[in-house]
Scaffold this motif. Sequence first.
Motif, short mmCIF file in Angstrom:
data_model
loop_
_atom_site.label_atom_id
_atom_site.label_comp_id
_atom_site.label_asym_id
_atom_site.label_seq_id
_atom_site.Cartn_x
_atom_site.Cartn_y
_atom_site.Cartn_z
N GLY A 91 -6.66 -8.06 -7.49
CA GLY A 91 -6.15 -8.07 -6.12
C GLY A 91 -4.66 -8.35 -6.05
O GLY A 91 -3.99 -7.95 -5.10
N LYS A 92 -4.13 -9.01 -7.06
CA LYS A 92 -2.70 -9.35 -7.08
C LYS A 92 -1.84 -8.17 -7.54
O LYS A 92 -0.65 -8.17 -7.32
CB LYS A 92 -2.46 -10.55 -7.98
N ILE A 93 -2.45 -7.19 -8.18
CA ILE A 93 -1.71 -6.02 -8.67
C ILE A 93 -2.01 -4.85 -7.75
O ILE A 93 -3.11 -4.31 -7.74
CB ILE A 93 -2.10 -5.70 -10.12
N LYS A 94 -1.06 -4.47 -6.95
CA LYS A 94 -1.26 -3.45 -5.91
C LYS A 94 -1.56 -2.07 -6.47
O LYS A 94 -2.19 -1.26 -5.82
CB LYS A 94 -0.03 -3.37 -4.99
N GLY A 95 -1.13 -1.77 -7.67
CA GLY A 95 -1.32 -0.44 -8.24
C GLY A 95 -2.77 -0.05 -8.46
O GLY A 95 -3.11 1.12 -8.50
N HIS B 99 -5.29 -0.88 -6.41
CA HIS B 99 -5.94 -0.67 -5.11
C HIS B 99 -7.41 -1.04 -5.17
O HIS B 99 -8.29 -0.25 -4.81
CB HIS B 99 -5.79 0.79 -4.63
N ASP B 100 -7.68 -2.24 -5.65
CA ASP B 100 -9.06 -2.71 -5.79
C ASP B 100 -9.70 -2.89 -4.42
O ASP B 100 -9.11 -3.48 -3.53
CB ASP B 100 -9.07 -4.03 -6.55
N GLU B 101 -10.90 -2.32 -4.25
CA GLU B 101 -11.56 -2.38 -2.94
C GLU B 101 -13.07 -2.37 -3.10
O GLU B 101 -13.59 -1.89 -4.10
CB GLU B 101 -11.14 -1.19 -2.07
N SER C 113 -11.54 0.46 -8.52
CA SER C 113 -10.11 0.31 -8.82
C SER C 113 -9.55 1.65 -9.25
O SER C 113 -10.21 2.39 -9.98
CB SER C 113 -9.88 -0.70 -9.95
#
Length: 93
Positions: free
Chosen positions: A41-45, A47-49, A61
């Motif tokens: 979640g801290k790494i925007k690349g 896009h974990d959802e 991801s």
Amino acid sequence: MWDVFEHRRVARQLKSAPQEVLKRYEKWKDIVGLSGPAGLGKIKGFHDESLRGEWKGHRSSRLGQQYRVIYKTLKDKVMIQVVNLSPHDYRKK
């Protein structure tokens, strides 16, 4: 530390994935192994959802523009179960 378990079909899917996706997948596994889904979640690349519909209870991801890794978190055992690595096809098989 989180344990990462891959479904047996993931090995076949990795053989057909581009080299760039393989590198990002290895980086994804390193991050998940150390800090779990919170680290993703801290790494925007990535896009974990969380997913809905047939895939409710799973998460996704991004590993590139097209490829996704679909996984499930089992908190009682502190492990990540990788279910699928595909070019953005969320239909259950």
